[in-house]
Design a protein around this motif. Structure first.
Motif, mmCIF file in Angstrom:
data_model
loop_
_atom_site.group_PDB
_atom_site.id
_atom_site.type_symbol
_atom_site.label_atom_id
_atom_site.label_comp_id
_atom_site.label_asym_id
_atom_site.label_seq_id
_atom_site.Cartn_x
_atom_site.Cartn_y
_atom_site.Cartn_z
ATOM 1 N N SER A 129 -1.908 30.238 16.110
ATOM 2 C CA SER A 129 -1.703 30.573 17.509
ATOM 3 C C SER A 129 -1.005 29.398 18.181
ATOM 4 O O SER A 129 -1.023 28.278 17.671
ATOM 5 C CB SER A 129 -3.046 30.842 18.194
ATOM 6 O OG SER A 129 -3.766 29.635 18.310
ATOM 7 N N VAL A 130 -0.391 29.663 19.329
ATOM 8 C CA VAL A 130 0.263 28.618 20.111
ATOM 9 C C VAL A 130 -0.747 27.503 20.434
ATOM 10 O O VAL A 130 -0.430 26.309 20.328
ATOM 11 C CB VAL A 130 0.866 29.245 21.391
ATOM 12 C CG1 VAL A 130 1.087 28.202 22.458
ATOM 13 C CG2 VAL A 130 2.173 29.956 21.051
ATOM 14 N N ALA A 175 4.583 28.416 15.828
ATOM 15 C CA ALA A 175 3.279 29.052 15.632
ATOM 16 C C ALA A 175 3.414 30.232 14.664
ATOM 17 O O ALA A 175 2.664 30.331 13.685
ATOM 18 C CB ALA A 175 2.721 29.511 16.976
ATOM 19 N N ASP A 176 4.384 31.108 14.911
ATOM 20 C CA ASP A 176 4.589 32.276 14.046
ATOM 21 C C ASP A 176 4.895 31.858 12.621
ATOM 22 O O ASP A 176 4.396 32.439 11.664
ATOM 23 C CB ASP A 176 5.747 33.142 14.579
ATOM 24 C CG ASP A 176 5.402 33.782 15.916
ATOM 25 O OD1 ASP A 176 4.204 33.750 16.292
ATOM 26 O OD2 ASP A 176 6.322 34.288 16.593
ATOM 27 N N GLN A 229 6.533 29.047 20.173
ATOM 28 C CA GLN A 229 6.095 30.330 19.607
ATOM 29 C C GLN A 229 6.610 30.485 18.174
ATOM 30 O O GLN A 229 5.881 30.912 17.286
ATOM 31 C CB GLN A 229 6.619 31.475 20.491
ATOM 32 C CG GLN A 229 6.095 32.844 20.094
ATOM 33 C CD GLN A 229 4.588 32.986 20.374
ATOM 34 O OE1 GLN A 229 4.126 32.727 21.475
ATOM 35 N NE2 GLN A 229 3.824 33.370 19.353
ATOM 36 N N TYR A 230 7.881 30.067 17.962
ATOM 37 C CA TYR A 230 8.472 30.175 16.624
ATOM 38 C C TYR A 230 7.663 29.354 15.622
ATOM 39 O O TYR A 230 7.338 29.815 14.529
ATOM 40 C CB TYR A 230 9.936 29.696 16.646
ATOM 41 C CG TYR A 230 10.548 29.640 15.260
ATOM 42 C CD1 TYR A 230 11.181 30.761 14.719
ATOM 43 C CD2 TYR A 230 10.465 28.479 14.479
ATOM 44 C CE1 TYR A 230 11.712 30.724 13.442
ATOM 45 C CE2 TYR A 230 10.984 28.440 13.196
ATOM 46 C CZ TYR A 230 11.613 29.567 12.687
ATOM 47 O OH TYR A 230 12.123 29.524 11.419
ATOM 48 N N GLY A 258 5.290 24.188 25.339
ATOM 49 C CA GLY A 258 5.684 25.589 25.503
ATOM 50 C C GLY A 258 6.522 25.858 26.741
ATOM 51 O O GLY A 258 7.021 24.931 27.396
#
Lengths: 342, 259
Positions: free
Chosen positions: B144-145, B138-139, B135-136, B127
């Motif tokens: 979650s991260v 994870a989304d 983050q991308y 990260g």
């Protein structure tokens, strides 16, 4: 003693016969694009064929010699000159201290090779002095030459005392100084090993040749291909009517070699050359016969040529013939140098 | 390989171990093909052939290059030709001679020739600046991260081959839940050490290069070591574990690498 670079030219790098044994770690072989010309240039400068040479591309550099030495130029004809006077290729040439070598333009071919007595002295990286730009290894700090570089020469740029090259150097040095000229050469020359005028490159079928459509198999050997502008030491991109496979192939990456002809989705083949990656995942439609790679390496962007399919045995025979020609030429050069150095 | 010749062998006959094909790759290389699927079994066979040929090279061999399902043997045709002309009965092409010599080696590869797999740990700072796409990813998966980091660093990875760039490992073993399509627009430069996910693959960029993978972290280790022997930190057949590290540990390791 060294060479001093006044202007670097378009792309001047130091190359030898390549970096072998490291491909399993992803390290490309590199080395001279035209493997045949440096052998001759080295022999004419009294060196082993493995010594590192300058590979000069299309627009040559301007370099000067910090002391008098024996050199030889072979490969593409980029119209070399010393202090403005045309200097013959394919001959041993003595250049006087301070003389400047330039290249006036591209008459034939794409890459010229300059060997200097002793061989260029840069650190050996992973078994080779060859420059590989993408990983910044070999050559001078892993890069192309730039203005202000000083390239060292092994053995101080001297031929081996007592050798015929040494005696030849002495004679030519005397001749140059008596004539008040910046260089002197001999009245004989060594012919190129490769037929650089050849416009037909011999190939053998590649692993995925049989997946080409019939029309594409015909096109491969019937239509002319042009070397596209994006071509470089890694590979030549070709442009022509596109080639296609009967159905798309999903392939896993595996080894590729010098001269592998890949076919990406856009249908324009790519010929992998000296700085190729060690593995690739595109269909391999054909392979350039190793004996014709020096000819290929002298094509420049815009040049047009054709392919001729030959058998595997024929490709092997061409290579063996090429090697035998080289052995004969090397002997002839050595005899001529002895004759002159008497 | 492992061809059942010895009738007294305890080893049960496993047909798939015996199958291989030889193909020319131009006039100076032979490709030994073992199959067309990526799996650990095939990788073990690849490693066994590499070990065998390193220990008992064929005359004229220059080097071997392992891949997912093949080993390519680069040879010097001129050296093979010299052997040929010295042979009592020179016959057939140089390629045929090379194949014959390879077949001889292949016949004598036993299960014992398998090299023991190394386990290599790669510390990764996930990260932040080092992993701009964490983050991308994870989304994209609705995780979650922390879950992405846990999944990625919890995986057992295998280096199938080194290629694309010096020291760049092609690895298998990415948890299927993390498979993420490549970026629509590749980045023009990705720093060396970046750990990425591209499709079902994960890997570490060994050089600063352009690339289309999602970058989730970075290791302070250098994978390409031009001064090292070997010059690649990883080799085909290695088992890899990623370990999540803190910024402090990253900085400390980065300094040790420089020192």
């Amino acid at each position: 003693m060294s060479l001093y670079v006044h202007r670097p030219g378009l792309l001047t790098t130091i190359q030898d016969r390549g970096r072998y044994g490291m491909q399993q770690y992803g390290i490309p072989v590199s080395g001279a694009m035209d493997a045949s010309a440096p052998r001759i240039a080295n022999a004419l400068a009294g060196n082993n064929e493995e010594e590192a040479v300058l590979e000069v591309t299309l627009q040559g550099p301007e370099v000067s010699f910090e002391h008098g030495m024996l050199i030889a130029i072979a490969g593409g004809d980029l119209m070399p000159a010393i202090n403005g006077m045309p200097v013959p290729m394919y001959r041993p040439v003595y250049v006087a201290q301070g003389a400047r070598l330039t290249f006036r333009g591209c008459r034939e071919g794409c890459r010229s090779y300059v060997a200097v007595a002793g061989g260029l002295d840069v650190p050996v990286v992973l078994g080779s002095r060859s420059t590989y730009l993408r990983a910044a290894i070999g050559g001078v700090e892993g890069r192309a030459l730039k203005a202000g570089d000083r390239v060292g020469i092994r053995n101080g740029g001297c031929t081996l005392p007592g050798s015929s090259a040494y005696r030849l150097e002495q004679i030519l040095a005397l001749a140059a100084s008596m004539a008040g000229q910046p260089f002197a050469s001999v009245d004989w020359f060594a012919p190129p090993l490769a037929d650089y005028r050849r416009k037909v490159i011999r190939i053998v079928p590649g692993t995925h040749y049989r997946y080409l459509t019939e029309e594409s198999r015909n096109r491969l050997v019937r239509q002319p291909f042009a070397v596209a502008p994006q071509s470089d030491r890694m590979g030549y991109r070709l442009s022509a009517e596109e080639l296609s496979l009967q159905a798309p192939l999903e392939l896993l990456s595996e080894a590729v070699v010098n001269g592998t002809i890949q076919l990406p989705q856009d249908g324009q083949p790519i010929i992998l050359l000296a700085d190729r990656q060690t593995t690739g995942g595109y269909p391999r439609i054909a392979q350039v016969a190793t004996a014709d790679l020096p000819v290929m390496a002298q094509y420049k962007p815009g040049d047009r040529f054709g392919f001729q399919l030959v058998s595997h045995e024929e490709a092997e025979r061409l290579l063996i013939d090429h090697e035998q020609d080289w052995i004969r030429l090397r002997m002839a050069i050595s005899l001529k140098m002895k004759e002159w150095g008497r | 390989m492992a061809k059942k010749r010895d009738q007294h062998s305890e080893e049960p006959s496993v047909p798939d171990r015996e199958v291989y094909e030889l193909h020319p790759l131009g006039d100076a290389a032979v490709l030994i093909r073992l199959g067309d699927m990526i799996d650990r079994r095939t990788n073990e066979r690849v490693n066994a052939i590499m070990a065998k040929l390193a220990q008992d090279p064929i005359p004229g061999m220059i080097e071997c290059v392992p891949a997912y399902t093949s080993v390519t043997v680069h040879y010097d045709p001129i050296r093979v030709h010299k052997l040929h002309t010295r042979a009592v009965q020179p016959s057939g092409s140089l390629y045929d001679s090379v194949c014959a010599m390879l077949e001889e080696r292949m016949a004598s590869i036993g299960p014992a020739a398998q090299a023991a797999s190394r386990i290599v740990e790669i510390p990764v700072l996930y990260g932040g600046e080092q992993g701009p796409d964490l983050q991308y990813v994870a989304d994209y998966h609705g995780l979650s991260v922390e879950e992405v980091v846990q999944l990625h660093s919890g995986g057992d990875y295998l280096v199938y081959m080194i290629g694309f760039a010096p020291g760049f490992p092609y690895m298998g073993g990415l948890p299927p839940r993390l498979a993420t399509p490549r970026r629509a627009t590749p980045r023009t430069t990705i720093p060396a050490g970046s750990v990425g996910i591209g499709g079902a693959q994960t890997g570490v960029y060994s050089l600063a290069t352009p690339g289309g993978w999602h970058i989730i972290g970075r290791t302070p280790l250098a994978l390409f070591r031009p001064d090292g022997t070997p010059p690649s930190y990883l080799a085909a057949g290695d088992s890899v574990k990623f370990r999540s590290i803190s910024e402090e540990e990253y900085d400390q390791l980065a300094q040790e690498v420089l020192a």
